[in-house]
Design a protein around this motif. Structure first.
Motif, PDB file in Angstrom:
ATOM      1  N   SER A  20      86.973  -6.487  55.920  1.00 35.22           N
ATOM      2  CA  SER A  20      86.384  -5.153  55.736  1.00 35.22           C
ATOM      3  C   SER A  20      85.564  -5.041  54.457  1.00 35.22           C
ATOM      4  CB  SER A  20      87.499  -4.087  55.732  1.00 35.22           C
ATOM      5  OG  SER A  20      88.203  -4.086  56.947  1.00 35.22           O
ATOM      6  N   GLU A  21      85.252  -6.169  53.845  1.00 34.97           N
ATOM      7  CA  GLU A  21      84.480  -6.174  52.609  1.00 34.97           C
ATOM      8  C   GLU A  21      83.083  -5.578  52.858  1.00 34.97           C
ATOM      9  OE1 GLU A  21      87.509  -9.404  52.585  1.00 34.97           O
ATOM     10  OE2 GLU A  21      85.913  -8.811  53.986  1.00 34.97           O
ATOM     11  N   GLN A  22      82.616  -4.808  51.899  1.00 36.43           N
ATOM     12  CA  GLN A  22      81.298  -4.165  51.949  1.00 36.43           C
ATOM     13  C   GLN A  22      81.126  -3.219  53.139  1.00 36.43           C
ATOM     14  OE1 GLN A  22      80.996  -7.923  51.237  1.00 36.43           O
ATOM     15  NE2 GLN A  22      81.445  -7.044  49.223  1.00 36.43           N
ATOM     16  N   LEU A  23      82.204  -2.835  53.755  1.00 40.23           N
ATOM     17  CA  LEU A  23      82.117  -1.911  54.891  1.00 40.23           C
ATOM     18  C   LEU A  23      82.388  -0.491  54.415  1.00 40.23           C
ATOM     19  CD1 LEU A  23      81.851  -1.488  57.958  1.00 40.23           C
ATOM     20  CD2 LEU A  23      84.327  -1.853  58.130  1.00 40.23           C
ATOM     21  N   GLU A  24      81.440   0.393  54.641  1.00 40.58           N
ATOM     22  CA  GLU A  24      81.612   1.803  54.294  1.00 40.58           C
ATOM     23  C   GLU A  24      82.005   2.555  55.555  1.00 40.58           C
ATOM     24  OE1 GLU A  24      78.274   3.440  52.269  1.00 40.58           O
ATOM     25  OE2 GLU A  24      78.227   1.872  50.729  1.00 40.58           O
ATOM     26  N   LEU A  25      83.234   2.989  55.572  1.00 39.29           N
ATOM     27  CA  LEU A  25      83.786   3.619  56.765  1.00 39.29           C
ATOM     28  C   LEU A  25      84.602   4.830  56.351  1.00 39.29           C
ATOM     29  CD1 LEU A  25      83.854   3.048  59.846  1.00 39.29           C
ATOM     30  CD2 LEU A  25      85.967   1.772  59.472  1.00 39.29           C
ATOM     31  N   LYS A  26      84.287   5.971  56.915  1.00 40.60           N
ATOM     32  CA  LYS A  26      84.985   7.210  56.557  1.00 40.60           C
ATOM     33  C   LYS A  26      86.000   7.554  57.640  1.00 40.60           C
ATOM     34  CE  LYS A  26      84.147  12.030  55.251  1.00 40.60           C
ATOM     35  NZ  LYS A  26      83.105  13.069  55.040  1.00 40.60           N
ATOM     36  N   GLN A  27      87.243   7.758  57.208  1.00 42.84           N
ATOM     37  CA  GLN A  27      88.288   8.116  58.161  1.00 42.84           C
ATOM     38  C   GLN A  27      87.997   9.465  58.796  1.00 42.84           C
ATOM     39  OE1 GLN A  27      92.661   7.313  57.557  1.00 42.84           O
ATOM     40  NE2 GLN A  27      92.725   9.513  57.298  1.00 42.84           N
ATOM     41  N   GLN A  28      88.203   9.538  60.106  1.00 42.96           N
ATOM     42  CA  GLN A  28      88.036  10.775  60.849  1.00 42.96           C
ATOM     43  C   GLN A  28      89.337  11.100  61.566  1.00 42.96           C
ATOM     44  OE1 GLN A  28      84.364  10.725  63.315  1.00 42.96           O
ATOM     45  NE2 GLN A  28      84.043   8.713  62.394  1.00 42.96           N
ATOM     46  N   VAL A  29      89.712  12.362  61.526  1.00 42.19           N
ATOM     47  CA  VAL A  29      90.897  12.811  62.241  1.00 42.19           C
ATOM     48  C   VAL A  29      90.483  13.952  63.163  1.00 42.19           C
ATOM     49  CG1 VAL A  29      93.218  13.766  62.059  1.00 42.19           C
ATOM     50  CG2 VAL A  29      92.399  12.163  60.329  1.00 42.19           C
ATOM     51  N   LEU A  30      90.561  13.686  64.448  1.00 41.00           N
ATOM     52  CA  LEU A  30      90.203  14.683  65.455  1.00 41.00           C
ATOM     53  C   LEU A  30      91.470  15.375  65.931  1.00 41.00           C
ATOM     54  CD1 LEU A  30      88.172  15.969  67.451  1.00 41.00           C
ATOM     55  CD2 LEU A  30      88.631  14.033  68.988  1.00 41.00           C
ATOM     56  N   ASP A  31      91.535  16.680  65.693  1.00 38.67           N
ATOM     57  CA  ASP A  31      92.711  17.450  66.112  1.00 38.67           C
ATOM     58  C   ASP A  31      92.497  17.934  67.541  1.00 38.67           C
ATOM     59  OD1 ASP A  31      94.911  19.044  66.443  1.00 38.67           O
ATOM     60  OD2 ASP A  31      94.716  20.080  64.529  1.00 38.67           O
ATOM     61  N   ARG A  32      93.266  17.384  68.457  1.00 38.16           N
ATOM     62  CA  ARG A  32      93.130  17.739  69.875  1.00 38.16           C
ATOM     63  C   ARG A  32      94.247  18.669  70.327  1.00 38.16           C
ATOM     64  NH1 ARG A  32      92.611  11.816  72.497  1.00 38.16           N
ATOM     65  NH2 ARG A  32      94.564  11.576  71.344  1.00 38.16           N
ATOM     66  N   SER A  33      94.898  19.316  69.375  1.00 35.89           N
ATOM     67  CA  SER A  33      96.041  20.176  69.688  1.00 35.89           C
ATOM     68  C   SER A  33      95.612  21.395  70.502  1.00 35.89           C
ATOM     69  CB  SER A  33      96.725  20.645  68.398  1.00 35.89           C
ATOM     70  OG  SER A  33      97.060  19.551  67.582  1.00 35.89           O
ATOM     71  N   THR A  34      96.423  21.737  71.481  1.00 35.40           N
ATOM     72  CA  THR A  34      96.227  22.972  72.237  1.00 35.40           C
ATOM     73  C   THR A  34      97.295  23.993  71.877  1.00 35.40           C
ATOM     74  OG1 THR A  34      97.529  22.071  74.084  1.00 35.40           O
ATOM     75  CG2 THR A  34      95.125  21.783  74.170  1.00 35.40           C
ATOM     76  N   ASP A  35      98.277  23.558  71.118  1.00 36.51           N
ATOM     77  CA  ASP A  35      99.374  24.407  70.658  1.00 36.51           C
ATOM     78  C   ASP A  35      99.460  24.241  69.144  1.00 36.51           C
ATOM     79  OD1 ASP A  35     101.834  25.507  69.886  1.00 36.51           O
ATOM     80  OD2 ASP A  35     102.841  24.892  71.734  1.00 36.51           O
ATOM     81  N   SER A  36      99.350  25.346  68.411  1.00 38.22           N
ATOM     82  CA  SER A  36      99.323  25.269  66.949  1.00 38.22           C
ATOM     83  C   SER A  36     100.609  24.714  66.362  1.00 38.22           C
ATOM     84  CB  SER A  36      99.039  26.663  66.360  1.00 38.22           C
ATOM     85  OG  SER A  36     100.056  27.577  66.739  1.00 38.22           O
ATOM     86  N   THR A  37     101.690  24.696  67.138  1.00 37.37           N
ATOM     87  CA  THR A  37     102.974  24.213  66.623  1.00 37.37           C
ATOM     88  C   THR A  37     103.184  22.726  66.889  1.00 37.37           C
ATOM     89  OG1 THR A  37     104.174  24.752  68.669  1.00 37.37           O
ATOM     90  CG2 THR A  37     103.983  26.497  67.021  1.00 37.37           C
ATOM     91  N   ILE A  38     102.292  22.106  67.685  1.00 40.25           N
ATOM     92  CA  ILE A  38     102.451  20.702  68.046  1.00 40.25           C
ATOM     93  C   ILE A  38     101.160  19.961  67.712  1.00 40.25           C
ATOM     94  CG2 ILE A  38     102.956  19.056  69.886  1.00 40.25           C
ATOM     95  CD1 ILE A  38     104.364  21.277  71.400  1.00 40.25           C
ATOM     96  N   LYS A  39     101.232  19.042  66.762  1.00 38.65           N
ATOM     97  CA  LYS A  39     100.047  18.294  66.370  1.00 38.65           C
ATOM     98  C   LYS A  39      99.713  17.220  67.408  1.00 38.65           C
ATOM     99  CE  LYS A  39     100.457  18.858  61.351  1.00 38.65           C
ATOM    100  NZ  LYS A  39     100.602  18.155  60.051  1.00 38.65           N
TER     101      LYS A  39
END
Length: 298
Positions: A20-39
């Protein structure tokens, strides 16, 4: 979302991971929750692979541990549904759990076919190196994976000696062989999948062709109506049986794909009970104390 996904996340590598040297990669987190109480988060853009520890309540641990590889077609990681949910269940039966956030092969890493295996080997070694600190038995550390994570689990269980990266420190001198494998609706062979970058590990490591007598004992479960055919599990189980390796396979009538625990309804929801029984039968976890006649509830 940048940085750590959860507070107690532990990075696998000191410095940049191999490939992964010289690799610029930004972490992404996609929230697909349909219920606010369950991630229900999906993680992509992994450049800082990690494990997130989950420990049983004090006094309830039995010394066993499991590395958890979430699925997501090697394109994303189903971090909650096939990671944290699974860790909490293992904690409920006294098993320490470590959710693996591994790099994905289509995100620009060098030698992309093996970066998930690099991270899985390193994670298993890291857990085993901390066995005394975390009150774990170093010979009772296994791996569970779902879908693509099931393929990674099978690959770790058959390619634990594969030199996929140069040793960086004393941790890398530790045995990376898991003591047991649990595969949930795994993709084992490439089948009719196109030669897309995310499927590179499947094409490089067809799991059923790598089994030998030293492959760890395995528990597999799948649904008959899964679009990822149950033939994947059957092929891996058949290879285990031919090699003389302890194995157990359950194919349920219905359940589809990606049910984990929260989406398991009907008979397929029994997989956790069956898995717990298998862990006890194989000596990974202690059996529950049976009640005497006088102790039976009325």
């Amino acid at each position: 979302m940048d940085g750590l996904l959860v507070e107690n996340e532990m990075l696998l590598w000191t410095g940049t991971p191999p490939g992964s040297e010289q690799l610029e990669l930004k972490q992404q987190v996609l929230d697909r929750s349909t219920d606010s109480t369950i991630k229900n988060r999906a993680v992509m853009g992994v450049s800082a692979p990690s494990i997130t520890p989950f420990f049983p309540e004090q006094g309830t641990g039995n010394g066993a541990a499991v590395l958890i590889a979430p699925g997501g077609a090697y394109e994303r990681l189903a971090f909650d549904k096939e990671g944290i949910d699974i860790a909490r269940w293992f904690n409920s039966i006294g098993v320490a759990a470590f959710v693996l956030k591994y790099r994905l092969p289509a995100e620009g890493h060098r030698n992309s076919h093996c970066v998930p295996l690099q991270d899985a080997q390193r994670a298993l070694r890291l857990i085993r190196s901390n066995a005394e600190r975390w009150s774990l038995h170093p010979d009772k550390i296994g791996c569970i994976g779902f879908s693509a994570g099931g393929h990674l689990t099978a690959t770790l269980g058959t390619r634990y000696t594969e030199p996929v990266y140069a040793p960086m420190d004393e941790v890398d001198l530790i045995d990376a062989r898991p003591n047991f494998l649990i595969l949930g609706y795994p993709a084992i062979v490439p089948g009719n999948t196109e030669a897309k970058p995310n499927f590179a590990p499947l094409h490089r490591y067809p799991g059923d062709q790598q089994v030998d007598a030293n492959t760890p004992p395995a528990f597999l479960f799948h649904a008959h109506d899964d679009w990822v055919s149950s033939e994947h599990s059957i092929r891996f189980y058949s290879a285990l049986k031919q090699a003389g390796v302890e194995a157990e396979l359950h194919i349920f009538r219905a359940g589809g794909h990606g049910f984990g625990i929260r989406g398991a309804e009907g008979a397929v929801a029994m997989w956790t009970n069956l898995c717990e029984e298998w862990l006890q039968a194989t000596g990974i976890t202690p059996g529950r104390m049976s009640l005497t006649h006088e102790q039976q509830p009325l």
